[in-house]
Design a protein around this motif. Structure first.
Motif, PDB file in Angstrom:
ATOM      1  N   GLN A  24       0.839  -1.202   0.000  1.00 55.83           N
ATOM      2  CA  GLN A  24       0.000   0.000   0.000  1.00 55.83           C
ATOM      3  C   GLN A  24       0.872   1.250   0.000  1.00 55.83           C
ATOM      4  OE1 GLN A  24      -2.903  -0.256   3.071  1.00 55.83           O
ATOM      5  NE2 GLN A  24      -3.979   1.573   2.390  1.00 55.83           N
ATOM      6  N   VAL A  30      -1.556   6.972  -0.986  1.00 59.33           N
ATOM      7  CA  VAL A  30      -2.177   7.257   0.315  1.00 59.33           C
ATOM      8  C   VAL A  30      -1.792   8.669   0.756  1.00 59.33           C
ATOM      9  CG1 VAL A  30      -2.561   5.000   1.296  1.00 59.33           C
ATOM     10  CG2 VAL A  30      -0.274   5.908   1.272  1.00 59.33           C
ATOM     11  N   GLU A  33      -0.475  11.840   5.848  1.00 53.72           N
ATOM     12  CA  GLU A  33      -0.747  11.447   7.239  1.00 53.72           C
ATOM     13  C   GLU A  33      -0.859   9.931   7.358  1.00 53.72           C
ATOM     14  OE1 GLU A  33      -1.494  13.208  10.267  1.00 53.72           O
ATOM     15  OE2 GLU A  33      -0.214  14.576   9.122  1.00 53.72           O
ATOM     16  N   ASP A  34      -1.655   9.350   6.423  1.00 46.13           N
ATOM     17  CA  ASP A  34      -1.875   7.902   6.468  1.00 46.13           C
ATOM     18  C   ASP A  34      -0.590   7.151   6.163  1.00 46.13           C
ATOM     19  OD1 ASP A  34      -4.379   8.608   6.981  1.00 46.13           O
ATOM     20  OD2 ASP A  34      -5.260   7.927   5.079  1.00 46.13           O
ATOM     21  N   SER A  35       0.223   7.689   5.288  1.00 46.36           N
ATOM     22  CA  SER A  35       1.435   6.957   4.934  1.00 46.36           C
ATOM     23  C   SER A  35       2.393   6.920   6.130  1.00 46.36           C
ATOM     24  CB  SER A  35       2.102   7.560   3.689  1.00 46.36           C
ATOM     25  OG  SER A  35       2.662   8.807   3.989  1.00 46.36           O
ATOM     26  N   LYS A  37       1.322   6.812   9.226  1.00 47.21           N
ATOM     27  CA  LYS A  37       0.729   5.773  10.085  1.00 47.21           C
ATOM     28  C   LYS A  37       1.062   4.378   9.555  1.00 47.21           C
ATOM     29  CE  LYS A  37      -3.179   8.311  11.872  1.00 47.21           C
ATOM     30  NZ  LYS A  37      -4.324   8.889  11.203  1.00 47.21           N
ATOM     31  N   LEU A  38       0.963   4.249   8.228  1.00 50.76           N
ATOM     32  CA  LEU A  38       1.281   2.954   7.613  1.00 50.76           C
ATOM     33  C   LEU A  38       2.718   2.557   7.916  1.00 50.76           C
ATOM     34  CD1 LEU A  38      -0.276   2.893   4.033  1.00 50.76           C
ATOM     35  CD2 LEU A  38      -0.747   1.356   5.926  1.00 50.76           C
TER      36      LEU A  38
END
Lengths: 80, 493
Positions: A24, A30, A33-35, A37-38
């Motif tokens: 992902q 993404v 922010e999400d990256s 977290k990932l």
């Protein structure tokens, strides 16, 4: 994404999840922010995998049986 | 001399037995002669009554012998008798004098040769397959990385060593060995008990419950491997909740347990390979994923940074955005004052132009003209003409009124005379004058009654005389029986 906490995952689950997270992240679509977290999740999963791989301990024991053939305990086996 | 010759008449000299004696003699002979025999034959009808003994027939193509296996013997037989199985039975013959019968009391029974064994195996296989125990959907997936591996095998020997070596090479794990005999009589029951025993362990108990089982044995003859063909072993393996790998004999040997196990390994070493992944490979994989992870996040941020810089370069300076507008404002506001002046000036010029022709003299001229026309008209008005005309008309009206008066009076006098003449005539002709002479008028309602029949039909009559009228009672036309009023009830009080 599974809800199971990383600390309770089996090696196989952690492995599958890590692969998913990496794929992902590599797709690059993404939000930032999400990256992040990932990435953090990926790092935790990697740690979990390494933990499970470090638990590579050989311990061999034979089950001792009573006269009826029921297990009573174990006795270490060495030299095999 | 003839006496010397034995008389051939039968029954003279031969000893005479009772039935019991003869039966006893037969019993002694048979039981003495056949106290330990081995007999080969096919098992016929088998019956197992509740007593626990087994009754069966042994037969070949021409003869049948009844057999019995006592309960205690039946329990420890390695081969359970099955109809159609070719066997060698070991035992002794006994007779049953009460029914003139004999039978073999079987102490052991074994399949007769390889063919019989294989036939029996084939039969079991069919039965288990018929129950669906070989079905692919029954097979459980093996855990990817088992924590504890249970191995059912002989604790000594090459098999367990091979398994442990291969596990050590790939991924050292906790191994619990359940020692069993891997050949001979005890093999099947012990293996069965081991598989069931491992399944009975509770996860996290004193003895850790394995999450994978390996049932293993090295190569050997078909008889050596026979324990793994037993139905009890196959059923235990099929019933196991823990995924089970079977590794019995060499690659070419297939035993019944191989059909019901979740995976079949050709050798014990191969079983270890199926059981665990290679640790080093996994470590390498995790490192690889870690690198991809780092690369992924770095790339993600780098790309975004680059894009941000690109976009910010393309963004114009804020001053530039307002400059043009400011210039327009300056230019427009500069023109604001002068344009107001110019507009006022223009209006003033126009006003002067219009007001120039406005003078009092022209107004005076207009009023003088109108005054002159008014005088002109007034001088032509003559009131005498009007009064003369009124006088004449007043005169005419007086004459006409006098004539109307005269004509009216004479007309009224004439009408009055006619009226009194007509009244006198009416009085002399009217019936009321007749009444004074003794006549009367009979009425019924509005009708005047002139005949006797009409008077009889009338309900009521009114007779008018000269000085008034009176009514003759309302006689009912058809008297009916009057309903008698109910007798008055006395009051209570």
């Amino acid at each position: 994404m599974t809800d199971k906490p990383v600390g309770e995952m089996s090696f196989e689950e952690a492995m599958a999840e890590l692969e998913r997270v990496v794929n992902q992240l590599e797709r690059g679509d993404v939000p930032l922010e999400d990256s992040i977290k990932l990435y953090e999740r990926g790092a935790a999963l990697k740690k979990r995998c390494e933990e499970k791989l470090k638990e590579a301990e050989e311990k061999v024991a034979a089950i001792t049986l009573d006269t009826d053939g029921n297990p009573t305990g174990t006795t270490p086996v060495e030299g095999l | 001399m003839s006496d010397l010759i034995d008389d051939p008449t039968p029954g003279i000299n031969a000893p005479e037995f009772t039935v019991t004696e003869l039966s006893g003699a037969v019993k002694r002979t048979i039981e003495g002669e056949f106290s330990h025999v081995r007999v080969r034959g096919e098992i016929g009808r088998v019956s197992r009554p509740r007593s626990g003994h087994i009754y069966l027939d042994l037969k070949d193509d021409r003869a049948v012998i009844s057999g019995v296996i006592w309960k205690g013997v039946a329990a420890r037989l390695a081969t359970q008798p099955e109809e159609g199985l070719e066997v060698v039975a070991t035992g002794r013959l006994t007779t049953f004098p009460g029914q003139s019968k004999y039978q073999i009391v079987i102490e052991d029974i074994a399949p007769a040769g390889m063919g019989a064994l294989m036939a029996m195996l084939e039969k079991r296989k069919k039965a288990l397959e018929g129950e669906g125990l070989f079905a692919a959907e029954r097979k459980k997936p093996l855990p990817y990385l088992p924590e504890v591996i249970g191995v059912v095998t002989s604790p000594s020997g090459a098999v367990i060593r091979d398994i442990l070596h291969r596990l050590r090479d790939r991924f050292p794990r906790k191994v619990l060995i359940w020692p069993v005999a891997v050949q001979g009589q005890k093999c099947a029951p012990e293996v069965t008990r081991a598989i069931e025993g491992f399944n009975r362990l509770t996860p996290g108990g004193a003895l850790p419950r394995p999450d994978l089982l390996i049932v293993a044995r090295g190569g050997g003859s078909i008889e050596d491997l026979w324990g793994f063909n037993e139905e009890s072993v196959a059923r235990a393996a099929a019933a196991s909740d823990i995924p089970l790998i079977s590794a019995v004999g060499h690659e070419t040997d297939t035993t019944l347990i191989d059909f019901v196990s979740d995976r079949r390994a050709p050798t014990p070493t191969a079983a270890a390979e199926l059981a665990v992944p290679v640790r080093m490979e996994l470590l390498a994989w995790v490192d690889g994923q870690s690198a991809r992870l780092t690369r992924g996040i770095t790339q993600s941020t780098t790309q975004r940074g680059q894009r941000l810089r690109d976009l910010s370069r393309a963004l114009p300076k804020p001053g530039v955005l307002v400059e043009a507008a400011r210039q327009r404002l300056d230019y427009t506001s500069d023109r604001l004052g002068p344009s107001l002046h110019a507009a006022a000036q223009k209006k003033r010029v126009r006003m002067v132009e219009v007001s120039g022709s406005l003078r009092p003299a022209s107004l005076n001229r207009l009023t003088a003209e109108a005054k002159r026309r008014l005088g002109d008209r007034t001088s032509r008005l003559q009131p005498q003409l009007l009064t003369r005309d009124i006088e004449r008309k007043k005169n005419d009206l007086g004459k006409i009124l006098a004539r109307l008066d005269r004509v009216g009076n004479s007309q009224v006098a004439k009408w009055s005379t006619d009226l009194s003449a007509l009244e006198r005539m009416r009085q002399s002709l009217g019936y009321e004058e007749t009444l004074k002479r003794g006549y009367a008028v009979v009425r019924s309602g509005d009708q005047v009654i002139t005949t006797k029949s009409a008077a009889e039909k009338a309900t009521a009559l009114e007779i008018q005389f000269q000085d008034g009228s009176f009514k003759i009672g309302a006689k009912p036309s058809k008297p009916k029986s009057k309903p008698t009023p109910p007798p008055e009830q006395g009051t209570l009080l």
